[in-house]
Design an enzyme around this catalytic site. Structure first.
Site, short mmCIF file in Angstrom:
data_model
loop_
_atom_site.label_atom_id
_atom_site.label_comp_id
_atom_site.label_asym_id
_atom_site.label_seq_id
_atom_site.Cartn_x
_atom_site.Cartn_y
_atom_site.Cartn_z
N THR A 52 0.93 -1.17 0.19
CA THR A 52 0.17 -0.06 0.10
C THR A 52 0.93 1.31 0.07
O THR A 52 1.73 1.39 0.67
CB THR A 52 -0.98 0.05 1.18
OG1 THR A 52 -0.14 0.20 2.43
CG2 THR A 52 -1.67 -1.04 1.28
N GLY A 96 0.33 -2.77 11.16
CA GLY A 96 0.01 -2.37 12.53
C GLY A 96 -1.38 -2.69 12.43
O GLY A 96 -2.28 -3.05 11.62
N ASP A 97 -1.96 -1.90 13.60
CA ASP A 97 -3.69 -2.21 13.93
C ASP A 97 -4.52 -1.45 12.79
O ASP A 97 -5.42 -1.90 12.36
CB ASP A 97 -3.99 -1.44 15.22
CG ASP A 97 -3.39 -2.19 16.41
OD1 ASP A 97 -3.79 -3.62 16.41
OD2 ASP A 97 -2.68 -1.78 17.20
N GLY A 98 -3.81 -0.19 12.23
CA GLY A 98 -4.49 0.51 11.37
C GLY A 98 -4.66 -0.30 9.89
O GLY A 98 -5.64 -0.25 9.40
N ASN A 107 -7.12 -3.17 10.47
CA ASN A 107 -8.52 -2.48 10.32
C ASN A 107 -8.77 -2.08 8.89
O ASN A 107 -10.00 -2.55 8.47
CB ASN A 107 -8.56 -1.39 11.19
CG ASN A 107 -9.95 -0.66 11.37
OD1 ASN A 107 -11.01 -1.31 11.05
ND2 ASN A 107 -9.93 0.51 11.24
N GLU A 108 -7.94 -1.70 8.23
CA GLU A 108 -8.36 -1.24 6.77
C GLU A 108 -8.74 -2.46 6.08
O GLU A 108 -9.53 -2.53 5.28
CB GLU A 108 -7.08 -0.60 6.13
CG GLU A 108 -7.23 -0.34 4.47
CD GLU A 108 -6.00 0.31 4.03
OE1 GLU A 108 -6.05 1.01 2.78
OE2 GLU A 108 -4.79 0.23 4.65
N THR A 142 3.93 -0.47 14.87
CA THR A 142 4.59 0.01 16.04
C THR A 142 4.25 -0.57 17.31
O THR A 142 4.89 -1.25 18.08
CB THR A 142 4.34 1.41 16.32
OG1 THR A 142 4.68 2.31 15.14
CG2 THR A 142 4.99 2.22 17.53
N LEU A 147 -13.62 -10.45 24.21
CA LEU A 147 -13.79 -11.68 23.42
C LEU A 147 -13.95 -11.29 21.99
O LEU A 147 -15.00 -10.42 21.79
CB LEU A 147 -14.47 -12.81 23.88
CG LEU A 147 -13.98 -13.41 25.45
CD1 LEU A 147 -15.17 -14.29 25.69
CD2 LEU A 147 -12.93 -14.09 25.37
N GLU A 198 -7.56 5.22 13.18
CA GLU A 198 -8.40 6.09 12.39
C GLU A 198 -8.99 7.08 13.40
O GLU A 198 -10.04 6.79 13.91
CB GLU A 198 -9.27 5.56 11.49
CG GLU A 198 -9.94 6.31 10.56
CD GLU A 198 -11.03 5.83 9.62
OE1 GLU A 198 -11.69 6.48 8.99
OE2 GLU A 198 -10.95 4.31 9.63
#
Length: 300
Positions: free
Chosen positions: A40, A66-68, A71-72, A95, A215, A272
């Site tokens: 990306t 990472g988490d972003g 999520n994307e 991170t 959970l 975000e």
């Protein structure tokens, strides 16, 4: 020999040069696994690559970042019909890697890649906010959100997840509560909140276990409201795995939650930001299939 299904690895551009992952991909390709890689570069790339995977009937889409990034890719997968949707795999390259850490995803690249490609697929929940945004791990609001969005990139690169806590200590002069009202099924609370966590996963902000009992396949979201003035001891306890029965934290487990505030408030949805004065957050049960470790603590 049966042909192995194709896997599409979608990498956040910041982690594309990871040599250990490159070697892991070469190793599994030698074992006969077809692996395609995409990187990306700008907003919308993840959604476009997921659409490509659906078109070509790829079995597994792996989010490397990472988490972003997770999520994307999860959000993009949720936009496709269930019968077309590839399974989600995860490689932690960010991170903090809060969701991957909570889920027990291996840090070692080859082990993470093997799990993401051939691990058992399990149905997991996703959360929707105002019918327009999603999160797979956690939505956070209040002081914690201001810290995670303000932490300098160089500090995050140098210190990883602990950088959020250090930056928080540096910004204690900005500590203030947000006046808000929260309601859900058989739940109502109104007051001043320092930190709000709505968890599908258990931790955010580089290891803060705001929702230690969450959970990801129980059809509910875990709510934690930090109301105490003593936020430093609270965060320290969370970092070192301290007492989860803190009397200054209000907890609930809900399928949906509505939040209203007299002044604009910002929630961080897996990296975000989303600002407003009214939020409706609801869980989407069994929204995705994800390859997770057999010992994953997030599974009911």
């Amino acid at each position: 020999m049966d042909k192995k299904p194709t896997t599409l690895v979608i990498l956040n551009g910041k982690g594309a040069g990871n040599e250990a992952l490159r070697e892991a991909i070469f190793t599994l390709r030698k074992e006969g696994y077809p692996i395609e890689v995409r990187v990306t570069w700008e907003h919308g790339d993840g959604e476009r690559y997921v659409a490509e995977a659906v078109k070509h009937q790829v079995e597994t889409v792996i989010a490397g970042g990472g988490d972003g990034t997770i999520n994307e890719i999860a959000t993009a997968l949720a936009g496709h019909e269930a019968h077309q949707r590839p399974v989600l795999g995860i490689i932690p390259l960010g991170t903090a890697n809060d969701f991957a850490t909570s889920a027990g995803i291996p840090q070692e690249m080859e082990n993470a890649l093997r799990l993401a490609m051939v691990g058992k697929a399990t149905a997991i929940d996703l959360a929707n906010v105002n019918h327009t945004h999603y999160f797979i791990n956690m939505a956070t609001g209040g002081f914690g959100t201001r810290i995670t969005t303000e932490t300098p990139a160089r500090l995050k690169s140098a210190l990883g997840g602990v950088s959020y806590f250090i930056h928080g200590l540096m910004r204690m002069d900005t500590l203030k509560a947000d006046s808000c009202e929260l309601r859900g099924p058989d739940f109502s609370w109104q007051g001043d909140a320092l930190v709000i966590g709505i968890g599908n996963g258990r931790q955010a902000g580089g290891g803060q276990r705001l929702c230690p009992f969450a959970l990801i396949n129980d059809g509910k979201l875990d709510l934690s409201i930090v109301t105490a003035k003593e936020i430093v001891p609270t965060l320290l306890n969370s970092m070192i795995g301290g007492d989860d029965d803190n009397p200054n934290i209000i907890r609930a487990s809900l399928p949906w939650l509505e939040i209203t505030t007299p002044h604009e408030m910002t929630f961080n949805l897996d990296g975000e930001p989303l600002s407003g004065t009214s939020f409706r957050i609801e869980v989407i049960p069994k929204a995705l299939s994800c390859r997770l470790p057999p010992s994953c603590e997030l599974l009911a």
